[in-house]
Structures are given as C-alpha cells and as structure tokens.
Design an enzyme around this catalytic site. Sequence first.
Site, PDB file in Angstrom:
ATOM      1  N   LYS A 190       0.888  -1.174   0.000  1.00 21.73           N
ATOM      2  CA  LYS A 190       0.000   0.000   0.000  1.00 21.73           C
ATOM      3  C   LYS A 190       0.921   1.218   0.000  1.00 21.73           C
ATOM      4  O   LYS A 190       1.390   1.664   1.040  1.00 21.73           O
ATOM      5  CB  LYS A 190      -0.884  -0.032   1.251  1.00 21.73           C
ATOM      6  CG  LYS A 190      -2.229   0.667   1.122  1.00 21.73           C
ATOM      7  CD  LYS A 190      -2.166   2.111   0.690  1.00 21.73           C
ATOM      8  CE  LYS A 190      -1.905   3.070   1.820  1.00 21.73           C
ATOM      9  NZ  LYS A 190      -1.620   4.452   1.376  1.00 21.73           N
ATOM     10  N   CYS A 299      13.995  11.059   6.909  1.00 23.39           N
ATOM     11  CA  CYS A 299      13.760  10.649   8.301  1.00 23.39           C
ATOM     12  C   CYS A 299      15.011  10.841   9.153  1.00 23.39           C
ATOM     13  O   CYS A 299      14.921  11.182  10.322  1.00 23.39           O
ATOM     14  CB  CYS A 299      13.276   9.209   8.359  1.00 23.39           C
ATOM     15  SG  CYS A 299      14.376   8.060   7.532  1.00 23.39           S
ATOM     16  N   GLU A 397       9.043  17.037  14.689  1.00 21.42           N
ATOM     17  CA  GLU A 397       9.589  16.753  13.354  1.00 21.42           C
ATOM     18  C   GLU A 397       8.939  17.696  12.334  1.00 21.42           C
ATOM     19  O   GLU A 397       7.721  17.684  12.155  1.00 21.42           O
ATOM     20  CB  GLU A 397       9.312  15.291  12.964  1.00 21.42           C
ATOM     21  CG  GLU A 397      10.028  14.897  11.681  1.00 21.42           C
ATOM     22  CD  GLU A 397       9.709  13.472  11.229  1.00 21.42           C
ATOM     23  OE1 GLU A 397       8.542  13.068  11.290  1.00 21.42           O
ATOM     24  OE2 GLU A 397      10.654  12.780  10.790  1.00 21.42           O
TER      25      GLU A 397
HETATM   26  P1  NAD Z   1       2.333   8.833   7.082  1.00 17.88           P
HETATM   27  O1  NAD Z   1       2.416   8.143   8.381  1.00 17.88           O
HETATM   28  O2  NAD Z   1       1.382   9.951   6.928  1.00 17.88           O
HETATM   29  O3  NAD Z   1       1.940   7.794   5.924  1.00 17.88           O
HETATM   30  C1  NAD Z   1       2.716   6.647   5.662  1.00 17.88           C
HETATM   31  C2  NAD Z   1       1.822   5.572   5.066  1.00 17.88           C
HETATM   32  O4  NAD Z   1       0.871   5.157   6.037  1.00 17.88           O
HETATM   33  C3  NAD Z   1       1.022   6.010   3.851  1.00 17.88           C
HETATM   34  O5  NAD Z   1       1.003   4.990   2.899  1.00 17.88           O
HETATM   35  C4  NAD Z   1      -0.362   6.235   4.436  1.00 17.88           C
HETATM   36  O6  NAD Z   1      -1.402   6.091   3.495  1.00 17.88           O
HETATM   37  C5  NAD Z   1      -0.418   5.125   5.465  1.00 17.88           C
HETATM   38  N1  NAD Z   1      -1.403   5.322   6.548  1.00 17.88           N
HETATM   39  C6  NAD Z   1      -1.841   6.483   7.090  1.00 17.88           C
HETATM   40  N2  NAD Z   1      -2.767   6.229   8.057  1.00 17.88           N
HETATM   41  C7  NAD Z   1      -2.886   4.875   8.132  1.00 17.88           C
HETATM   42  C8  NAD Z   1      -3.686   4.000   8.939  1.00 17.88           C
HETATM   43  N3  NAD Z   1      -4.521   4.472   9.869  1.00 17.88           N
HETATM   44  N4  NAD Z   1      -3.563   2.674   8.751  1.00 17.88           N
HETATM   45  C9  NAD Z   1      -2.703   2.178   7.822  1.00 17.88           C
HETATM   46  N5  NAD Z   1      -1.951   2.967   7.015  1.00 17.88           N
HETATM   47  C10 NAD Z   1      -2.026   4.297   7.182  1.00 17.88           C
HETATM   48  O7  NAD Z   1       3.820   9.269   6.724  1.00 17.88           O
HETATM   49  P2  NAD Z   1       4.305  10.159   5.491  1.00 17.88           P
HETATM   50  O8  NAD Z   1       3.866  11.565   5.727  1.00 17.88           O
HETATM   51  O9  NAD Z   1       3.932   9.478   4.228  1.00 17.88           O
HETATM   52  O10 NAD Z   1       5.902  10.039   5.624  1.00 17.88           O
HETATM   53  C11 NAD Z   1       6.694  10.889   6.369  1.00 17.88           C
HETATM   54  C12 NAD Z   1       7.064  10.262   7.703  1.00 17.88           C
HETATM   55  O11 NAD Z   1       7.760   9.036   7.484  1.00 17.88           O
HETATM   56  C13 NAD Z   1       8.014  11.107   8.523  1.00 17.88           C
HETATM   57  O12 NAD Z   1       7.613  11.110   9.859  1.00 17.88           O
HETATM   58  C14 NAD Z   1       9.368  10.393   8.388  1.00 17.88           C
HETATM   59  O13 NAD Z   1      10.283  10.628   9.430  1.00 17.88           O
HETATM   60  C15 NAD Z   1       8.928   8.980   8.312  1.00 17.88           C
HETATM   61  N6  NAD Z   1       9.958   8.132   7.698  1.00 17.88           N
HETATM   62  C16 NAD Z   1      10.658   7.262   8.500  1.00 17.88           C
HETATM   63  C17 NAD Z   1      11.676   6.476   7.962  1.00 17.88           C
HETATM   64  C18 NAD Z   1      12.438   5.505   8.821  1.00 17.88           C
HETATM   65  O14 NAD Z   1      13.095   4.626   8.274  1.00 17.88           O
HETATM   66  N7  NAD Z   1      12.408   5.610  10.143  1.00 17.88           N
HETATM   67  C19 NAD Z   1      11.980   6.568   6.604  1.00 17.88           C
HETATM   68  C20 NAD Z   1      11.247   7.470   5.818  1.00 17.88           C
HETATM   69  C21 NAD Z   1      10.226   8.236   6.385  1.00 17.88           C
END
Ligand code: NAD
Length: 504
Positions: A190, A299, A397
């Site tokens: 997804k 991240c 963040e």
């Molecule tokens: P997000 O949490 O908004 O979304 C990530 C994914 O989760 C998307 O596909 C979204 O559709 C899905 N999602 C959202 N709500 C959900 C739910 N209730 N149930 C299941 N899936 C759901 O994150 P984003 O804005 O896409 O990405 C940025 C974030 O990702 C930042 O906080 C960043 O630090 C983090 N990140 C972490 C790493 C790591 O390795 N630690 C790497 C890259 C990004």
Amino acid sequence: MPVQTAGQIELVHKRVKDVKLYIDGEFIESVSGKTFENVNPFTNEVNNLVAEGGKEEIDRAVAAAKRAFEEGPWGRMKLEERLSCIHRIADLIDDAAEEIAYLESLDTGLPISQTRKQTARAAKNFRFYASMVETGLHGDSYPVDDEFINYTVYKPLGPIGLITPWNAPFMLETWKVAPALATGNTVILKPAELSPLTANKLAEIMDQAGLPKGVFNVVHGFGETAGAALVAHPDVKAISFTGETTTGSTIIKNAADTLKKTSMELGGKSPLIVFDDADLDRALDAAVWGIFSFNGERCTANSRVFLHKNIKDEFVEKLKQRVMKIKIGDPMDTGTQLGPLIEKQHFNKVNSYIELAKEEGCEVIQGIVPEEVKAGNFVPPTLLLNAKNEMRVCQEEIFGPVMAVIEFEEEEEVIKAANDVRYGLAGFVWTNDMKRGHRVAQAVEAGMIWINAQNVRDLRIPFGGMKDSGIGREGGRYALFEFYTEPKVIHVSIGDHHIPQFGK
Ligand code: NAD
C-alpha cells in the site's frame, strides 16, 4: 534552455498515464471505479488519476497473496528459481532506471540527480537480499549429548502488508519488497497516496519478470481506508510500516486485534554535534547535505545541529553562505539541489513551523526561491539560529529543509540536550578526539550514529530507531531473521531418552 533527456525520456513536466491497482497479476480499476488525483509538486497540476482501492480491493489482494503462498508455485519453487526471479527484477529496474527516476521526480519533487541514485540503490536492494538469502539464511543445530539433535529452520510468514511513505518511495518500497519476496513471502503493498507512480512501475516490472500471479500486489488508496483494511485483515501475517510516529502507533493498536507482527520505522529529530576540534569543512558539508538533500524530507535528517561555542560563529557564517548558494529549482534539472515539497498542505505545515520559530525567538535565515519556480511548493533552505533545544521547533519533526542551530559548551550538556527529545532515530558526531567520539556516540539515544560521516548506509547494518522513532530493525540479516521469517525448531531424538510411563 534545451530540454534535458535521460535515454529516450524527455525530462519535462507533463501528464502521465493513469494508474491502476495490481491484483492477482492483473492491472485493474477499483471495484467502485473511484479515482483520486495525483498532483505534481513543481507545477501543482494533475500528473494523473489513480485508482482508489479500499477494503474490497484489499480483500481481493490478500486472497490472491494467500492463494499464491499456499497453493501457487511460489511457495514450492526451488530456491534457485525464486532467487533468479529476484535477480531478474533487479535487472529490469536497471533497464528502466531513467524512467523510474523521472517518474519519481515528477511525483515527489525530489531532484533527478538524487532519484537516480535512489533507483540504483533499489536495484541493489534486490541483489543484496537475493545473495543474502542464498548464502546466509540458514538455521542452527543444537546437539544435546547423544540423545537429541535440535535444529532450526527459518520459514516465510505468508502474505505480508507493506505500508510506505512518500519521501523516498521507490527506494523504501524495494527495501521492504526485496527481503519479503526473497525469503518466500507474498506481498500486498500500500504505497503512499501522494506518490503512486513508481509503485506502479514496480508492478509492471514484477509482471515483466514473470512473477507468479498474486505474489506481488499493489493497492493504491488512502491510509484510513486501504491502509487500515490491510492492517485489520486476519490473513495478513505481518505489517512493515514506514511513516509518521502517530500513524505507527495507530497501526500497532489496529494490528493488535489480529495479533500481527509489526515493524515500525518512524519519525526523527536527529542531532548533529560539532566539537571545536572537528574537521569543520567536512562537518559543514555533511550538515548541509544531511538536512537539505531529499528536500529536507528525510527521516534521518540532522534537523538539530549543536555547535560548540568556540566554533559556532565561524560555522554559522559558513552555513549562511551555503544556504544562499544552494541551487533551488526544477527537479528535472540535473543541477538542482533542492526541489519543491510534496504537497501544498505539507508546504503550509513547514512554513507554519518557520513562523513558530520566529515567535519562539529564533533568527531565521533563508535562501531565495527564484521567481520562475514560484508555482511549486518551494520552501528555501532555512536556518533557525539561536535555537534552544526545548523550543517546539527543536522537539517536533518538521520534515522540511529547516535546520535548528543550538550552541553548547560541555560534552555532558550536549549529550543531555541531544537526548532530550522523544525521537531516537539517527545521530552524527564530529570530533577528532576518538575517545570522545565513541563516548558521545554510545551515549546519544539513537538507533544509528555516525562519527565523522554523513548518512552513508551499509545494507548489512540494522536500520531503525529507538524511542518514538521505531520498534524493531530491518536491514541485512535483521530483516531476514527478525522480521520476514519465523524460526521453527525441530527436536529429533537420536537415542532412547527417558519417557515417563504414566499409567503403565
Ligand atoms: P504517514 O504516516 O502519513 O503515511 C505513511 C503511510 O501510512 C502512507 O502509505 C499512508 O497512506 C499510510 N497510513 C496512514 N494512516 C494509516 C492508517 N490508519 N492505517 C494504515 N496505514 C495508514 O507518513 P508520510 O507523511 O507518508 O511520511 C513521512 C514520515 O515518514 C516522517 O515522519 C518520516 O520521518 C517517516 N519516515 C521514517 C523512515 C524511517 O526509516 N524511520 C523513513 C522514511 C520516512
């Protein structure tokens, strides 16, 4: 300016083909026929329409993945054959590398020079895990006197849900898909709703690679619907998630009802600490690259920089000069260093933090966005000077090209401040005193620390964070043994050990 090309691809912003779901080896519309618009961050015009999946489509994809795992050829395939599929995927990624980098830049606004590197890395993810499974995925044996030999085998889990963010989509998706498939699982991906293009290209590649039907599925859609349905599905054995900390926490709660294994790669607010004996030129290069590459949407970005008071003024002067010179522009231009943020809402969020920084007492220094690119979601490289670690801009963040600069004097003081935050993903220490380097690296609470280096990643290392930055590790053998497979122990009697004779 002449249009640049990458192979046959003209690096121009234009509408591209609409995107469907990929379920059970077929590209299909959603059952309801619903679609959503995918917007280009540079032009704010529509890139394409995306088929919107929800519970029904997730149910179909999971059923296909379950069938492929239990009945299809995938589960019974010889290892050599399975791994040759994985190598074929890597080769096809290489063949399509320029197209993938182009689509990624179109979708995310990341500069093309950076998406090219990420694409090369994506192909490596498949080769790396193919070779690791071939040579490294084996169990142990535990002889017990001359009575038993116990041995372990590592079994794939079954259908696995992968939920990914938009900040480095193709690289992060392949980082999960490669170990999941190489170990023999089947996958429902997804992808983030804001960056569907390269996930779809990955589906095309899987199709071309001749993967059996149902082994790899992509369901586009929103987190609260498609994502939540995937997490709740009883036949999905595990969820690997990368994204925001709050989303991770929701997913863990929702996964509890079906007792799913989860892996959480979450947010960060990583410190970069520069002592006064450090190689300041290299530290400067690393600090600037670490926050302004990937448009600051990274991240592991060093969003908090701690400078020793003896070098602070000199370092800040150099930071100011760099910020004014970073090349802001069209992501398709190979010279661009900083592109637009993913979407208007995120642009507004980042700008609101910059306003907050002023209210909290920071001096704000910013580069200048050229007039001709103002249609895009550009936030210029930004320094928040005279920051204090307890400010909200140092605790939350921001996920944009914004670096808070904080002064320190003592080692103990900087360790305390670096740790005084909810996150613990990465950290960077710059000093030429190696004893101190190790001491500080060991004391900073983060899953990954670099000493005198920027964020260079070895695929073998455990990747992930502590505190609110994550639970569990992926990468290398950690992905194989701790997440994508399950150990099973088999006890074999090789003698006549004593068996109690109840009721004899
Ligand atoms: P997000 O949490 O908004 O979304 C990530 C994914 O989760 C998307 O596909 C979204 O559709 C899905 N999602 C959202 N709500 C959900 C739910 N209730 N149930 C299941 N899936 C759901 O994150 P984003 O804005 O896409 O990405 C940025 C974030 O990702 C930042 O906080 C960043 O630090 C983090 N990140 C972490 C790493 C790591 O390795 N630690 C790497 C890259 C990004």
